[in-house]
Design an enzyme around this catalytic site. Structure first.
Site, PDB file in Angstrom:
ATOM      1  N   LYS A   1       2.540   8.898  -5.379  1.00 13.15           N
ATOM      2  CA  LYS A   1       3.603   8.275  -4.597  1.00 13.15           C
ATOM      3  C   LYS A   1       4.238   7.138  -5.405  1.00 13.15           C
ATOM      4  CE  LYS A   1       4.625   6.257  -0.064  1.00 13.15           C
ATOM      5  NZ  LYS A   1       4.122   5.926   1.277  1.00 13.15           N
TER       6      LYS A   1
ATOM      7  N   SER B   1       7.188   7.302   4.903  1.00 10.61           N
ATOM      8  CA  SER B   1       7.698   7.067   3.567  1.00 10.61           C
ATOM      9  C   SER B   1       7.108   7.998   2.510  1.00 10.61           C
ATOM     10  CB  SER B   1       7.435   5.618   3.163  1.00 10.61           C
ATOM     11  OG  SER B   1       6.040   5.343   3.100  1.00 10.61           O
TER      12      SER B   1
ATOM     13  N   SER C   1       3.655   6.462   7.887  1.00 13.19           N
ATOM     14  CA  SER C   1       4.167   7.031   6.642  1.00 13.19           C
ATOM     15  C   SER C   1       3.328   8.135   6.036  1.00 13.19           C
ATOM     16  CB  SER C   1       4.363   5.912   5.607  1.00 13.19           C
ATOM     17  OG  SER C   1       5.436   5.086   5.970  1.00 13.19           O
TER      18      SER C   1
END
Length: 461
Positions: A78, A153, A177
């Site tokens: 990520k 996210s 997220s």
């Protein structure tokens, strides 16, 4: 073998030398070439560096030295997690060329387990918001319907998993997220108990709303990744003490005899789209058919909204307030507003939020004396059009901010309990919908077993 083979099977085939890390990498690079131009899930891709890493992984295995549980698996981190020597942008133009000198803890653990780093997964700016877009890389699209959001996210991670570009993915979760993009893309995402996956470095080790966690295409693979990233670390004083290996597959569990509290909206605490509510209702019936005792019940989380919004604004102001002051035009408006909301908070406001958070934890402790798990929606809406920043309304009720439609996830955040998003069905037009299963704080292994049993009972979605 293809790129939708389970991560556990891939790892086993690599150790048995039925496939090489180089061959496995090429399968995934071909899949990325096929899907990523449309979906925009993997960013800062470096195929040549990945090929060198795969060759090194093969040499390591051939030497007879011990290998980690993820040895040779392609992995894209990520883009909010610092990876030494790799571009890490946080989705912000202020960090468009930033290359960290050191790994953060979750990355350190995953790399030590033997992965082959291939790139990063796309994120919204500073991971703020459950729709993945930024001015550096653009918008990540949903693999099931590319006109729709992949969530966020960890949207790049979920889209990459769902489309077969990577076998496993890391993420983080403050307001949903890990859970929201898993629901939107039809994969599995776990927000662990706070302290289960420690974070370092971290400016405030006592801040308790955000946590790292795993994503995968199935619960067993997710347990494999959790076994790598969980466990105590002396640099993280609030880390839970259970070793990561205690979460490793295989998982065994049954829904028979389980006491399930079920609610579509926590007693009217938030609006839920009818198509999502329908899938959650089907999940409740599946639990019942599988031998669970299902009750229409929910905890009183009425103070969760104020608690989460206060702590989020306080955290954002502390983290980004000085940066916003220096670069007022470099932030998306919704994030700038959230940061500025923290400027007016007093010590009494923050103290109130923490007192409420303590009360919420006690509410859940007492609630779980009567029930084993709580089942509710992950997201209040199905994947929405990708050209919107957030849904404008649910059932005709306006959503004033980019947080309003995420209550079903962030109400659980401030309880401290572990929560997993598991694919449960789809809307009439075929969009994925996950169900959120919540367990008592610390009961992450039990939660995985329940989720695996639900997954088995449900069958293919």
């Amino acid at each position: 073998m293809d790129t939708f083979t389970t991560a556990r099977e891939m790892a086993g085939a690599l150790r048995a030398r039925r496939i090489s890390a180089r061959e496995l990498l090429e399968l995934h690079l071909a899949r990325i070439d096929e899907r990523n131009p449309q979906l925009n899930a993997v960013v800062s891709l470096d195929p040549e560096r990945a090929r060198a890493g795969a060759a090194a992984a093969d040499q390591h295995l051939a030497s007879g030295r011990p290998v980690g549980p993820l040895h040779g698996l392609p992995f894209a981190f990520k883009d909010t997690h610092a990876v030494a020597g790799w571009r890490t942008t946080y989705g912000s133009p202020l960090f468009s060329d930033f290359v960290p000198a050191a790994d953060e803890l979750i990355v350190e653990r995953i790399r030590r387990a033997g992965v082959v780093t291939i790139g990063r997964t796309n994120v919204p700016e500073f991971a703020a918001g459950s729709h993945t877009f930024n001015t550096i890389f653009g918008t990540t699209l949903n693999p099931v319907d590319p006109t729709r959001s992949a969530g966020g996210s960890s949207g790049g991670a979920a889209a990459a998993l769902a489309s077969g570009m990577v076998p496993l993915a890391d993420g983080s979760d403050m307001g949903g997220s890990l859970r929201n993009p898993a629901s939107f893309c039809g994969v599995v995402g776990l927000r662990p108990s706070f302290g289960r996956v420690p974070e370092w470095p971290k400016p405030n080790q006592w801040e308790t709303t955000s946590t790292g966690g795993p994503m995968a295409r199935n619960v067993g693979d997710l347990a494999l990744l959790l076994s790598v990233i969980a466990g105590p670390d002396p640099r993280a004083p609030l880390a839970l003490g259970d070793p990561g290996a205690s979460f490793a597959p295989p998982l065994s569990g049954s829904l028979r005899g389980l006491r399930v509290a079920w609610s579509a909206d926590l007693g009217g605490a938030f609006e839920v789209d009818a198509s999502v509510a329908g899938v959650v209702e089907q999940a409740g019936r599946l639990f019942a058919r599988s031998g669970a005792a299902v009750f229409s019940a929910w905890p009183d989380l009425s103070v969760a909204d104020d608690t989460f919004r206060t702590l989020r604004a306080w955290h954002f102001q502390a983290s980004y307030g000085a940066l916003l002051a220096r670069h007022p035009d470099a932030f998306k408006q919704s994030l700038a507003d959230n940061i500025r909301a923290g400027e007016s908070l007093s010590g009494a406001d923050v103290a109130r939020a923490y007192a409420q958070r303590t009360a919420l934890a006690e509410t859940m402790r007492l609630f779980f004396q009567s029930y084993d798990v709580l089942v509710l929606p992950v997201s209040q809406v199905p994947p929405f059009p990708a050209d919107q920043e957030f849904p404008a309304a649910i059932n005709g009720r306006p959503m004033a901010t980019y947080l309003d439609w995420m209550r079903s996830a962030y109400f659980i955040t401030v309880t401290g309990c572990p929560a997993i998003s598991v694919p449960a069905g789809s809307t009439p037009d075929g969009l994925p919908v996950g169900v959120q299963i919540v367990a008592p704080h610390g009961a992450d292994r039990r939660l995985l077993e329940v989720a695996a049993a639900f997954e088995e009972s449900r069958g293919p979605v």
